[in-house]
Design a protein around this motif. Structure first.
Motif, PDB file in Angstrom:
ATOM      1  N   LYS A 152      -3.093   5.501   2.995  1.00 60.93           N
ATOM      2  CA  LYS A 152      -3.908   6.032   4.100  1.00 60.93           C
ATOM      3  C   LYS A 152      -4.567   7.353   3.684  1.00 60.93           C
ATOM      4  O   LYS A 152      -5.751   7.594   3.977  1.00 60.93           O
TER       5      LYS A 152
ATOM      6  N   LEU B 205      -7.237  -2.862   1.954  1.00 60.98           N
ATOM      7  CA  LEU B 205      -6.407  -4.027   1.656  1.00 60.98           C
ATOM      8  C   LEU B 205      -5.022  -3.607   1.185  1.00 60.98           C
ATOM      9  O   LEU B 205      -4.012  -4.246   1.513  1.00 60.98           O
TER      10      LEU B 205
ATOM     11  N   SER C 145      -2.945  -2.713   4.193  1.00 63.20           N
ATOM     12  CA  SER C 145      -2.461  -3.889   4.942  1.00 63.20           C
ATOM     13  C   SER C 145      -1.355  -4.621   4.199  1.00 63.20           C
ATOM     14  O   SER C 145      -0.493  -5.253   4.806  1.00 63.20           O
TER      15      SER C 145
ATOM     16  N   ILE D 206      -9.968  -4.836   9.229  1.00 66.07           N
ATOM     17  CA  ILE D 206     -10.130  -5.260   7.836  1.00 66.07           C
ATOM     18  C   ILE D 206     -11.204  -6.335   7.740  1.00 66.07           C
ATOM     19  O   ILE D 206     -12.024  -6.345   6.807  1.00 66.07           O
TER      20      ILE D 206
ATOM     21  N   ARG E 292       2.315   2.962   2.678  1.00 65.57           N
ATOM     22  CA  ARG E 292       1.199   2.846   3.619  1.00 65.57           C
ATOM     23  C   ARG E 292       0.584   4.222   3.912  1.00 65.57           C
ATOM     24  O   ARG E 292      -0.641   4.366   3.972  1.00 65.57           O
TER      25      ARG E 292
ATOM     26  N   ILE F 290      -8.332   2.509  11.422  1.00 58.40           N
ATOM     27  CA  ILE F 290      -7.099   2.205  10.686  1.00 58.40           C
ATOM     28  C   ILE F 290      -6.335   3.497  10.410  1.00 58.40           C
ATOM     29  O   ILE F 290      -5.105   3.576  10.590  1.00 58.40           O
TER      30      ILE F 290
ATOM     31  N   LYS G  52       1.059  -4.869   9.896  1.00 58.90           N
ATOM     32  CA  LYS G  52      -0.268  -5.038   9.315  1.00 58.90           C
ATOM     33  C   LYS G  52      -1.166  -5.933  10.165  1.00 58.90           C
ATOM     34  O   LYS G  52      -2.380  -5.928  10.008  1.00 58.90           O
ATOM     35  N   GLN G  53      -0.593  -6.713  11.107  1.00 59.69           N
ATOM     36  CA  GLN G  53      -1.443  -7.578  11.952  1.00 59.69           C
ATOM     37  C   GLN G  53      -2.375  -6.743  12.825  1.00 59.69           C
ATOM     38  O   GLN G  53      -3.442  -7.212  13.237  1.00 59.69           O
ATOM     39  N   SER G  54      -1.963  -5.478  13.124  1.00 59.63           N
ATOM     40  CA  SER G  54      -2.784  -4.641  13.998  1.00 59.63           C
ATOM     41  C   SER G  54      -4.065  -4.192  13.301  1.00 59.63           C
ATOM     42  O   SER G  54      -4.958  -3.684  13.954  1.00 59.63           O
ATOM     43  N   PHE G  55      -4.147  -4.339  11.938  1.00 62.17           N
ATOM     44  CA  PHE G  55      -5.342  -3.921  11.194  1.00 62.17           C
ATOM     45  C   PHE G  55      -6.241  -5.097  10.837  1.00 62.17           C
ATOM     46  O   PHE G  55      -7.263  -4.912  10.211  1.00 62.17           O
ATOM     47  N   THR G  56      -5.845  -6.269  11.272  1.00 62.76           N
ATOM     48  CA  THR G  56      -6.555  -7.472  10.807  1.00 62.76           C
ATOM     49  C   THR G  56      -8.013  -7.454  11.226  1.00 62.76           C
ATOM     50  O   THR G  56      -8.917  -7.751  10.423  1.00 62.76           O
TER      51      THR G  56
END
Length: 603
Positions: A85, A70, A73, A159, A81, A140, A152-156
């Protein structure tokens, strides 16, 4: 009958010994087996706490993993980030390693390689959830490492998967932790039952041994002890009877031992019959008299002296006191006509009960008697001769003392003083700049070495100053006052009203110097004075030296006859020295008003 009972007792004791060995061996085997069971079970329980702790940590790591996803994201900056990571990557690594260790075991962290059926079943349910969370998390991490600029939309989707699977993981993991805890409790309960069982077994064995071994043994030992006590009582009675029968013999042995000890410890001894003839004479007594060979039946007074008058005296003493004993002094003569004086004792005794003998115990005090006679002779000599003899003796004593002091002064100054000076220089050359504590210690040793050198110099100065030998008494006293003032911190002043450079006899100069030195030292040590004045005056026939101090003073009458302690011997030696050089010494003092010492020496 006694031999038969003794044989039976031996057989009984052998049988009891075997029973004791069996009983003790049984107890030992029981203890060893119980310990083996308990240790084996404890080894299985050693890993329970580790398993529960790591299983509980897995729940925390799953929550931490979700939190870090979280954070990734929601990170607004690329640097944050990437940092999150890296934390996520480390968490997944630890989480995965712990999962595999719990499932398959790990020797390095102390996890067992076998789990119960219930735990294995739970892990089978947990593995799909674990793999789903791991795959989504790794996805991720891979996306960030390949394309850090992704939004961050690419990890939605990933997540969402992790959040949805986390609850399942926590539920199953709770069941696993509870199962581990339950199994650990079961092991503890089983161990308690095992310990109770082993304790009951041990108590039963001990009770059986008490009833069938120890109690019968105690009865047998009690019976044997009774027999031994009876035998001891009989032995004591026999010993008492034997002591009564040998009492007379023992009395004679004791008397002979006492006589032998007296002979061995006494310098001179002899045994005589009641009429005075010699039975035995000690070798030392014979050598003293020079009578190694004499008639065994000779009279004692004939051997101890060759002079008729002395023989009559000694024979009369023996005859009068052979029953009562006697102690006194007798004069004897050796075979070489040398006079000897004996302190002699006559002791009557009865070695066999019906025969009387005399024991002669003597000590040679010829030298002491010679000294007494010499003293008596000296008392008849005139007063002038005695005084001259005393002066000669005093001269030798003083001369030897000065020679000894010269030797000690040279040894101390040339030997010890130089060695201690070298020690001081060696200490000063040590580099102590790196260690503060060592530096402080060495600095202290430097001061100590300096103090030792100062003390040695003081000692050598107090022995024999070179100024006395080279220049005379006045320069030596001048140097004495200066050095003592420097060493003691006292205000010591020399007032010389004449220019006296006349040389006197060496012993006269030494005695003048020593008397002055003793008077100054007394003022420093005992009078607690702060000011000392040494005055030197001279007339045509007299050299006068006066030492004044402002110390606490003393009563001269109290130390007039004192021969030991502080002050007494010092004043005595001062008077002896002044008498030796035909001078006069005056001491005037009052308590609280200081002291004046005056010495007048004829020139």
């Amino acid at each position: 009958m006694a031999d038969k009972d003794f044989s039976l007792d031996q057989q009984t004791f052998k049988k009891l010994s075997r029973l004791y060995i069996i009983a003790l061996s049984t107890i030992a085997i029981t203890v060893i087996v119980s310990q083996l069971f308990i240790r084996k079970h404890l080894q299985g329980q050693q890993t329970d706490s580790t398993v529960i702790n790591i299983a509980g940590r897995q729940r925390m790591l799953s929550q931490k993993l979700t939190k870090e996803v979280l954070l990734i994201s929601g990170a607004a900056h690329l640097e944050d980030r990437i940092a999150f990571k890296n934390k996520l990557k480390a968490t997944i690594l630890l989480w995965s390693a712990s999962h595999e260790a719990l499932k398959n075991g790990n020797d390095s962290i102390g996890l067992p390689k076998t789990n119960s059926i219930s735990v294995i079943t739970m892990f089978d349910r947990l593995d799909p959830v674990f793999k789903t969370i791991t795959t989504a998390s790794n996805q991720i991490i891979q996306n960030i490492e390949t394309t850090p600029e992704l939004a961050k939309q690419s990890f939605t989707e990933a997540i969402t998967v992790i959040k949805s699977e986390e609850a399942k993981y926590l539920t199953i993991m709770d069941e696993i932790v509870n199962q581990y805890d339950l199994e650990a409790d079961q092991k503890v309960r089983w161990l308690k039952k095992l310990e109770l069982l082993l304790m009951i077994l041990t108590l039963v064995i001990l009770l059986a041994e008490f009833l069938f071994i120890f109690w019968p043994t105690a009865k047998t030992v009690k019976k044997s002890l009774f027999k031994l006590l009876q035998a001891e009582k009989n032995a004591k009675k026999m010993a008492y009877d034997a002591d009564v029968l040998s009492a007379a013999k023992e009395k004679s042995i004791k008397e002979l031992r006492a006589l032998t000890q007296a002979m061995n410890e006494t310098l001179l001894f002899a045994r005589l019959s009641s009429n005075g003839t010699i039975i035995q004479m000690g070798s030392k007594f014979s050598k003293l008299l020079g009578a190694n060979k004499f008639n065994p039946q000779a009279n004692f007074y004939e051997v101890i002296s060759r002079r008729e008058s002395e023989q009559l005296v000694i024979g009369d003493v023996i005859s009068k006191h052979k029953k009562t004993g006697w102690q006194g002094e007798v004069k004897a003569t050796t075979q070489n006509e040398e006079d000897i004086w004996l302190e002699m004792s006559i002791v009557p005794f009865n070695p066999t009960g019906n025969k009387s003998e005399l024991l002669i115990v003597a000590s040679d005090h010829t030298k002491r008697k010679g000294g007494q006679l010499e003293i008596e002779r000296l008392t008849k000599v005139s007063f002038e001769e005695k005084m001259n003899q005393q002066k000669i003796i005093s001269s030798k004593i003083i001369e030897n003392q000065e020679k000894e002091q010269n030797r000690i002064a040279k040894d101390v100054h040339d030997g010890i003083g130089q060695m201690l000076t070298g020690l001081k220089y060696n200490l000063e050359s040590i580099d102590v700049s790196d260690i503060e504590k060592t530096s402080s210690k060495i600095e202290h040793l430097k001061l100590q070495a300096a103090d030792i050198i100062k003390g040695i110099r003081t000692a050598t100065f107090n022995l024999t100053p070179p100024e006395l030998t080279d220049h005379g008494v006045v320069p030596a006293i001048t140097k004495l006052t200066k050095e003592l003032a420097k060493l003691t911190g006292k205000n010591i002043v020399l007032v010389s009203k004449v220019n006296f450079n006349q040389r006197l006899d060496s012993l006269v100069e030494i005695n003048i110097y020593r008397i002055t030195q003793e008077a100054i030292n007394n003022a420093i040590k005992y009078a607690e004075s702060t000011h000392i004045i040494v005055s030197i005056t001279k007339t045509e026939k007299i050299l006068s030296i006066v030492i004044d101090d402002n110390g606490k003073g003393f009563d001269p009458e109290k130390v007039k006859n004192k021969k030991n302690g502080d002050g007494g011997m010092g004043l005595t030696f001062m008077r002896e020295r002044i008498n030796y050089i035909d001078g006069r010494l005056f001491i005037s003092s009052e308590i609280g008003k200081g002291t004046r010492v005056t010495l007048n020496v004829p020139l």
